[in-house]
Write a protein that holds these residues in place. Sequence first.
Motif, PDB file in Angstrom:
ATOM      1  N   LEU A 107      33.956  55.071  37.700  1.00 30.52           N
ATOM      2  CA  LEU A 107      33.352  53.740  37.727  1.00 30.52           C
ATOM      3  C   LEU A 107      33.880  52.911  36.574  1.00 30.52           C
ATOM      4  O   LEU A 107      34.057  53.417  35.460  1.00 30.52           O
ATOM      5  CB  LEU A 107      31.831  53.866  37.649  1.00 30.52           C
ATOM      6  N   PRO A 108      34.135  51.638  36.797  1.00 32.44           N
ATOM      7  CA  PRO A 108      34.722  50.805  35.733  1.00 32.44           C
ATOM      8  C   PRO A 108      33.718  50.485  34.632  1.00 32.44           C
ATOM      9  O   PRO A 108      32.492  50.550  34.846  1.00 32.44           O
ATOM     10  CB  PRO A 108      35.141  49.540  36.485  1.00 32.44           C
ATOM     11  N   VAL A 109      34.241  50.119  33.486  1.00 28.71           N
ATOM     12  CA  VAL A 109      33.384  49.731  32.364  1.00 28.71           C
ATOM     13  C   VAL A 109      33.511  48.243  32.053  1.00 28.71           C
ATOM     14  O   VAL A 109      32.629  47.657  31.431  1.00 28.71           O
ATOM     15  CB  VAL A 109      33.717  50.567  31.114  1.00 28.71           C
ATOM     16  N   ASP A 110      34.621  47.628  32.477  1.00 30.93           N
ATOM     17  CA  ASP A 110      34.847  46.204  32.229  1.00 30.93           C
ATOM     18  C   ASP A 110      33.990  45.354  33.167  1.00 30.93           C
ATOM     19  O   ASP A 110      33.886  45.635  34.362  1.00 30.93           O
ATOM     20  CB  ASP A 110      36.334  45.879  32.446  1.00 30.93           C
ATOM     21  N   ASP A 111      33.354  44.320  32.625  1.00 29.93           N
ATOM     22  CA  ASP A 111      32.438  43.491  33.412  1.00 29.93           C
ATOM     23  C   ASP A 111      33.131  42.821  34.592  1.00 29.93           C
ATOM     24  O   ASP A 111      32.584  42.770  35.705  1.00 29.93           O
ATOM     25  CB  ASP A 111      31.790  42.429  32.538  1.00 29.93           C
ATOM     26  N   GLY A 112      34.344  42.299  34.374  1.00 28.13           N
ATOM     27  CA  GLY A 112      35.054  41.643  35.461  1.00 28.13           C
ATOM     28  C   GLY A 112      35.425  42.620  36.564  1.00 28.13           C
ATOM     29  O   GLY A 112      35.313  42.308  37.763  1.00 28.13           O
ATOM     30  N   HIS A 113      35.860  43.790  36.153  1.00 26.69           N
ATOM     31  CA  HIS A 113      36.196  44.833  37.118  1.00 26.69           C
ATOM     32  C   HIS A 113      34.950  45.237  37.903  1.00 26.69           C
ATOM     33  O   HIS A 113      34.981  45.399  39.128  1.00 26.69           O
ATOM     34  CB  HIS A 113      36.791  46.027  36.359  1.00 26.69           C
ATOM     35  N   ARG A 114      33.848  45.388  37.221  1.00 28.62           N
ATOM     36  CA  ARG A 114      32.589  45.754  37.884  1.00 28.62           C
ATOM     37  C   ARG A 114      32.170  44.692  38.898  1.00 28.62           C
ATOM     38  O   ARG A 114      31.731  45.004  40.002  1.00 28.62           O
ATOM     39  CB  ARG A 114      31.489  45.939  36.852  1.00 28.62           C
ATOM     40  N   ALA A 115      32.288  43.444  38.518  1.00 25.42           N
ATOM     41  CA  ALA A 115      31.901  42.367  39.422  1.00 25.42           C
ATOM     42  C   ALA A 115      32.754  42.391  40.688  1.00 25.42           C
ATOM     43  O   ALA A 115      32.254  42.165  41.804  1.00 25.42           O
ATOM     44  CB  ALA A 115      32.023  41.020  38.715  1.00 25.42           C
ATOM     45  N   ALA A 116      34.052  42.656  40.526  1.00 25.20           N
ATOM     46  CA  ALA A 116      34.950  42.703  41.688  1.00 25.20           C
ATOM     47  C   ALA A 116      34.571  43.848  42.615  1.00 25.20           C
ATOM     48  O   ALA A 116      34.558  43.699  43.843  1.00 25.20           O
ATOM     49  CB  ALA A 116      36.399  42.842  41.221  1.00 25.20           C
ATOM     50  N   ILE A 117      34.258  45.014  42.049  1.00 19.50           N
ATOM     51  CA  ILE A 117      33.889  46.166  42.875  1.00 19.50           C
ATOM     52  C   ILE A 117      32.576  45.898  43.596  1.00 19.50           C
ATOM     53  O   ILE A 117      32.420  46.207  44.789  1.00 19.50           O
ATOM     54  CB  ILE A 117      33.788  47.452  42.029  1.00 19.50           C
ATOM     55  N   ALA A 118      31.592  45.335  42.910  1.00 21.90           N
ATOM     56  CA  ALA A 118      30.302  45.028  43.541  1.00 21.90           C
ATOM     57  C   ALA A 118      30.494  44.059  44.699  1.00 21.90           C
ATOM     58  O   ALA A 118      29.928  44.259  45.791  1.00 21.90           O
ATOM     59  CB  ALA A 118      29.344  44.458  42.509  1.00 21.90           C
ATOM     60  N   GLU A 119      31.304  43.027  44.503  1.00 21.05           N
ATOM     61  CA  GLU A 119      31.529  42.073  45.580  1.00 21.05           C
ATOM     62  C   GLU A 119      32.279  42.729  46.736  1.00 21.05           C
ATOM     63  O   GLU A 119      31.980  42.479  47.910  1.00 21.05           O
ATOM     64  CB  GLU A 119      32.318  40.862  45.068  1.00 21.05           C
ATOM     65  N   ALA A 120      33.258  43.577  46.421  1.00 22.22           N
ATOM     66  CA  ALA A 120      34.002  44.274  47.472  1.00 22.22           C
ATOM     67  C   ALA A 120      33.093  45.171  48.305  1.00 22.22           C
ATOM     68  O   ALA A 120      33.336  45.405  49.494  1.00 22.22           O
ATOM     69  CB  ALA A 120      35.126  45.097  46.859  1.00 22.22           C
ATOM     70  N   MET A 121      32.021  45.677  47.690  1.00 17.25           N
ATOM     71  CA  MET A 121      31.045  46.509  48.406  1.00 17.25           C
ATOM     72  C   MET A 121      29.934  45.663  49.037  1.00 17.25           C
ATOM     73  O   MET A 121      28.971  46.205  49.580  1.00 17.25           O
ATOM     74  CB  MET A 121      30.415  47.527  47.447  1.00 17.25           C
ATOM     75  N   ASP A 122      30.057  44.300  48.939  1.00 16.11           N
ATOM     76  CA  ASP A 122      29.083  43.371  49.520  1.00 16.11           C
ATOM     77  C   ASP A 122      27.723  43.445  48.843  1.00 16.11           C
ATOM     78  O   ASP A 122      26.681  43.304  49.500  1.00 16.11           O
ATOM     79  CB  ASP A 122      28.947  43.597  51.026  1.00 16.11           C
ATOM     80  N   PHE A 123      27.723  43.654  47.525  1.00 14.32           N
ATOM     81  CA  PHE A 123      26.499  43.607  46.735  1.00 14.32           C
ATOM     82  C   PHE A 123      26.533  42.354  45.865  1.00 14.32           C
ATOM     83  O   PHE A 123      27.607  41.914  45.431  1.00 14.32           O
ATOM     84  CB  PHE A 123      26.372  44.848  45.861  1.00 14.32           C
ATOM     85  N   PRO A 124      25.386  41.794  45.546  1.00 12.88           N
ATOM     86  CA  PRO A 124      25.373  40.562  44.748  1.00 12.88           C
ATOM     87  C   PRO A 124      25.775  40.791  43.299  1.00 12.88           C
ATOM     88  O   PRO A 124      26.265  39.865  42.650  1.00 12.88           O
ATOM     89  CB  PRO A 124      23.917  40.086  44.861  1.00 12.88           C
ATOM     90  N   ASP A 125      25.542  42.000  42.790  1.00 14.43           N
ATOM     91  CA  ASP A 125      25.889  42.260  41.398  1.00 14.43           C
ATOM     92  C   ASP A 125      26.010  43.776  41.195  1.00 14.43           C
ATOM     93  O   ASP A 125      25.684  44.584  42.076  1.00 14.43           O
ATOM     94  CB  ASP A 125      24.840  41.669  40.446  1.00 14.43           C
ATOM     95  N   TRP A 126      26.475  44.150  40.012  1.00 10.90           N
ATOM     96  CA  TRP A 126      26.734  45.554  39.685  1.00 10.90           C
ATOM     97  C   TRP A 126      25.445  46.377  39.687  1.00 10.90           C
ATOM     98  O   TRP A 126      25.421  47.514  40.183  1.00 10.90           O
ATOM     99  CB  TRP A 126      27.414  45.629  38.324  1.00 10.90           C
ATOM    100  N   ASP A 127      24.378  45.830  39.155  1.00 13.39           N
ATOM    101  CA  ASP A 127      23.123  46.595  39.077  1.00 13.39           C
ATOM    102  C   ASP A 127      22.599  46.949  40.465  1.00 13.39           C
ATOM    103  O   ASP A 127      22.072  48.053  40.684  1.00 13.39           O
ATOM    104  CB  ASP A 127      22.066  45.791  38.305  1.00 13.39           C
TER     105      ASP A 127
END
Length: 913
Positions: free
Chosen positions: A384-404
Amino acid sequence: MARRISRYCSGWGHGPFVMIDRLPPESFPAALERTLRLSPFARRLAGARPALAEALAASGAAPLARADLESALAAVPESDPAALSAAMRELRARTMLTLIVRDLAGLASLDEVVSTVTALAEVTIGAAVRAAHAEQAALHGEPARGERLLVVGMGKLGGGELNVSSDVDLVFLHAAEGDTDGARPLSHHEFFTRVGRRAIGLISDVTAGGFVFRVDMRLRPFGDSGPLVSSFAALENYFIGQARPWERYAWLKGRVLNGPGEEVAEVVRPFVYRRYLDYGLLESLRDLHGRIQAEANRRGRTDDIKVGAGGIRESEFAVQLFQLVRGGRDAGLQLVSTRAALAAVGARGLLPPERVAALGLAYEFLRRLEHRLQYYDDQQTQALPVDDGHRAAIAEAMDFPDWDSLMAVLGRHRAGVQEAFNALFERRTPGGASALLARLTDPQASPDAGGLEEDLRAIGLADPQPVATRLAAFVRSRRYHALSGASRTRVERLLPAIMEAAVRENTGPETATRLLDLIEAIDRRESYLALLDEYPQVLARAARLAARSRWAARLLARHPILLDELTRTAASFTATDWAEERRLLTQECAVLRDDTERLMDQLRHFKQRHVLRLAIADVEGELPVMALSDELSALADLLLDVVLGFAGRAVFGGDGLSAPPGFAVVGYGKLGGKELGYGSDLDIVFLYDDSRKDDAEKLARVAQRVNTWLTSHTAAGVLYETDLRLRPDGASGLMVSSFPSFREYQSKRAWTWEHQALTRARFCAGDAALGGQFEALRREILSTPRDTAKLREEIVAMREKMRAEVKADTRDLKHVAGGVVDLEFAVQALVLAESCRHPALLDNKGNHTLLHRAGEMGIVPMPVAAAAADAYLALRARNHSASLNDEEHALLAEGELAADREAVQELWKAVFG
């Protein structure tokens, strides 16, 4: 977006995004823009190869079929490795960009993604091997016998579930040693080693166009230190003498990618799948998982969704455990796909349905998340990524509104996987019998019965003295001290555990003694010891069964393979789908082909499994006695039909899937009346149609083979004992009767008692048309008008003769006045005397139903008929209780069932006067 998130949370099955096949032109730009924003790797591909994005737009991001991949390389000559290398790398780029766009746009299911990447690997590896072979053959000639290098895909490639940035785990094999036929010949080993090295370079070398796949050869025999290529014989020798237990796990998914794989499978299958239930493997898998976890912790990979807790590896382990343990006996579990294997595990009831569903949802979620982690930068990562931008991209790619939000759902899935994994792999924790365990394992002292008795009383065992004496004798015996170290360790853990299980059943010493019988029966069979040691729920179910049935406890001790049935999910009993069971049995037998000994054992195991399943439902109070008899009778019918098919094949040829035409098996007695118990034998008669009269001798051989298959003692026991004396002319008559001769005998020569027997006869197996003829004849014979007074005299005389000749205990429920035989004779007399006027009595519906019909029709006073019908149920229940506790005869205590016996005697008076 909320709708897509809900799929991750609750409703997903395989392939959740079943939507449109391609994007309309107006939608493609937005989809491509989103893809390039969420995937730097896709952005690099599109920037370096603008033509790929244009072609993708023109096709509407259409999916790539295997034929598309093959055609992309078809025009490249095998004699030009450089051109092939460039074409394969271009093909990878096209495939990856297509998949990323389709997946992130919601067009591609998980099935499409993994099957497309797997196809890409198979197509490119095949092309690379062919090109490398052609290159070497031009220099050294062709190998003998036209041999080719066989490539075995391992891991997710072998399972057809390759992820998008995976390496490919390969093993190279060739059939046998020899030499090439060129001017500069090489041995096969050297030739195929060169082919393999060249193929690896074509696939994995990093060029200006990138690479096709990273290649990992470490799963070959002896790993990095072993030869690159092995012959079949070398592989088999390695499996026999050198392979480590974890390699069975690795080879579970082994699959030949570029040619026929049956020869390889014949070497691999016995290594991976044992012919017995291999519960001893659990310790090896636990050790392998522990080493993987330790390595993950050492590298700080606890947040890795593959090897971390509750990750992909644990979900795979939870499924593959069942495959490795049971696959040798159940070919339906010999699957390379994790999801297909999970479905097979669920279908067999090896995991609860809710756990199967949870594992399926979790696995799909984890694999889709894995792909998005790899789409990001084409790295072989599951971290799992640690960078905020990377996390945001993964969350959006999974169709979630945010990382949490993504992490909350991921956490639930991982918790579910970890729960399932721990339930299967956690070690037993010591219970309250720790003092008993300490006494048994004390190397300085031999256990004494007095001390053991104190320990047993301390844990709550009532009347512990006989158990303590038996336990002390066992642990002092030569047999116990001759056990292997591993077996003895398991027995030492099990003895306290079975005592605790016996205490929970609250039956005094009986359950403990029966469980000790079981332990002594399996003490040299480590796999079964491992099953009881590793699965407390199985031991608990065995104890529950033993507490309620001495017969069932003895069945387990005699056939410990049945312990495996106790691993299945406990659920309320449902009527058996015997057609489906017949289909599954046919599949299992087809694998054994003409191996008669193993076929006979397979049939016996099939029967024993079902009998135990029925016994469990019986002792749990879920299956009334009459319903149990229906199930046992249906089981006997199925097995008779299967055995008849095999016997017919042996005499007439064919596939053995059906009985010979014009041949049938008729059941009498308990089989005919659908009153079979656990240990009942089969009263059977063989008939053939007049159209088969020229085959009479051969059909007699078929009947003899059927009887042999049923009654032969094998390592798995006897299928059924049989009684053939009810055929025309009894033991002195022909084993097989033509239907016309059977009709003639029943019409003109049969005794009254033979017509009594006919009241409970029915077609059981074989040609259904002939079975219909038999039923019509049965009804004709039984409905023939008779001299009622003479009939009653003959039946009463037969009953008196039986009393005089059968030296039964005066307490025997079967023969006592007002017992089972009296009731059966009375009902048979009613059928023979009254069915000419009351055809409803001709139906073979059992004594209970026939008595009620006789009462309703006024043949017998209704109160008498109803009381006798109720008495019949009570007598059946008492007989059944005796059989459950292994009593040869149901012996009545003084006054027991007095009212029911009186009801039967009243029926006797009403019928016979």
